[in-house]
Design a protein around this motif. Sequence first.
Motif, mmCIF file in Angstrom:
data_model
loop_
_atom_site.group_PDB
_atom_site.id
_atom_site.type_symbol
_atom_site.label_atom_id
_atom_site.label_comp_id
_atom_site.label_asym_id
_atom_site.label_seq_id
_atom_site.Cartn_x
_atom_site.Cartn_y
_atom_site.Cartn_z
ATOM 1 N N ALA A 138 7.590 11.777 -1.852
ATOM 2 C CA ALA A 138 7.365 10.483 -1.202
ATOM 3 C C ALA A 138 8.011 10.456 0.176
ATOM 4 O O ALA A 138 7.470 9.908 1.126
ATOM 5 N N GLY A 139 9.191 11.034 0.271
ATOM 6 C CA GLY A 139 9.899 11.221 1.526
ATOM 7 C C GLY A 139 9.898 10.070 2.495
ATOM 8 O O GLY A 139 10.351 8.975 2.205
ATOM 9 N N THR A 140 9.338 10.321 3.666
ATOM 10 C CA THR A 140 9.381 9.373 4.770
ATOM 11 C C THR A 140 8.657 8.072 4.446
ATOM 12 O O THR A 140 9.141 6.995 4.783
ATOM 13 N N ALA A 141 7.514 8.152 3.785
ATOM 14 C CA ALA A 141 6.777 6.929 3.452
ATOM 15 C C ALA A 141 7.609 6.048 2.528
ATOM 16 O O ALA A 141 7.628 4.824 2.671
ATOM 17 N N LYS A 179 0.834 -1.199 0.000
ATOM 18 C CA LYS A 179 0.000 0.000 0.000
ATOM 19 C C LYS A 179 0.874 1.258 0.000
ATOM 20 O O LYS A 179 0.633 2.194 -0.769
ATOM 21 N N LEU A 180 1.877 1.277 0.848
ATOM 22 C CA LEU A 180 2.777 2.430 0.896
ATOM 23 C C LEU A 180 3.550 2.591 -0.405
ATOM 24 O O LEU A 180 3.731 3.702 -0.899
ATOM 25 N N ARG A 181 3.988 1.475 -0.973
ATOM 26 C CA ARG A 181 4.741 1.548 -2.225
ATOM 27 C C ARG A 181 3.864 2.060 -3.369
ATOM 28 O O ARG A 181 4.295 2.894 -4.161
ATOM 29 N N LYS A 182 2.642 1.595 -3.443
ATOM 30 C CA LYS A 182 1.728 2.065 -4.488
ATOM 31 C C LYS A 182 1.513 3.569 -4.391
ATOM 32 O O LYS A 182 1.408 4.253 -5.401
ATOM 33 N N SER A 183 1.436 4.069 -3.167
ATOM 34 C CA SER A 183 1.166 5.493 -2.982
ATOM 35 C C SER A 183 2.404 6.368 -3.153
ATOM 36 O O SER A 183 2.280 7.587 -3.251
ATOM 37 N N THR A 184 3.581 5.765 -3.223
ATOM 38 C CA THR A 184 4.800 6.580 -3.302
ATOM 39 C C THR A 184 5.644 6.348 -4.561
ATOM 40 O O THR A 184 6.440 7.199 -4.909
ATOM 41 N N ARG A 185 5.472 5.241 -5.244
ATOM 42 C CA ARG A 185 6.429 4.910 -6.299
ATOM 43 C C ARG A 185 6.404 5.825 -7.514
ATOM 44 O O ARG A 185 7.400 5.948 -8.195
ATOM 45 N N ASP A 186 5.288 6.461 -7.789
ATOM 46 C CA ASP A 186 5.220 7.342 -8.949
ATOM 47 C C ASP A 186 5.406 8.809 -8.590
ATOM 48 O O ASP A 186 5.234 9.673 -9.435
ATOM 49 N N LYS A 187 5.759 9.060 -7.362
ATOM 50 C CA LYS A 187 5.968 10.441 -6.916
ATOM 51 C C LYS A 187 7.463 10.725 -6.799
ATOM 52 O O LYS A 187 8.248 9.824 -6.541
ATOM 53 N N PRO A 188 7.842 11.985 -6.988
ATOM 54 C CA PRO A 188 9.256 12.333 -6.794
ATOM 55 C C PRO A 188 9.693 11.998 -5.369
ATOM 56 O O PRO A 188 8.896 12.076 -4.432
ATOM 57 N N LYS A 189 10.952 11.629 -5.228
ATOM 58 C CA LYS A 189 11.476 11.222 -3.923
ATOM 59 C C LYS A 189 11.248 12.292 -2.855
ATOM 60 O O LYS A 189 10.956 11.973 -1.710
#
Length: 138
Positions: free
Chosen positions: A45-48, A32-42
């Motif tokens: 996405a930061g801490t997650a 769930k966390l990866r899905k919400s962060t993988r397409d966002k700039p680092k």
Amino acid sequence: MPEEEKRVSEEELVDTYQKHFDKNLALKLLKKLRKSTRDKPKVIAGTAGAIVSSLGKLLSTLDNPAMPIHLKALVFGAIGYILLPLDLIPDIMPVVGYGDDLASVAGVVTAVAAYSDFSLDELDKEIDAEKALKVIGE
């Protein structure tokens, strides 16, 4: 306390953790966390994103038979701290909620890194495969 008695105690501790540990719940949160962060700039996405990496590394060590039992006990504690929403700073608070989790488990992740074979690329492939199966099933 003799070393043999200490080792038995560590093994019993790990056995107890394993009885109450739900790896599927941890994997579900990881995905769930990866899905919400993988397409966002680092930077966004930061801490997650860092929690994804840390949790993935911790989970992968549990399958490594070479990992010492005392480190396995630390891994269970670290995963529990990440999974439990009630900790120093609640996880529902954006950014800082996972920040305390990350700070708390950083030492454990460093200690067990040699026993981890976690790969974000492999996690992404698994997520994509599940997504494809879901689309086919619809």
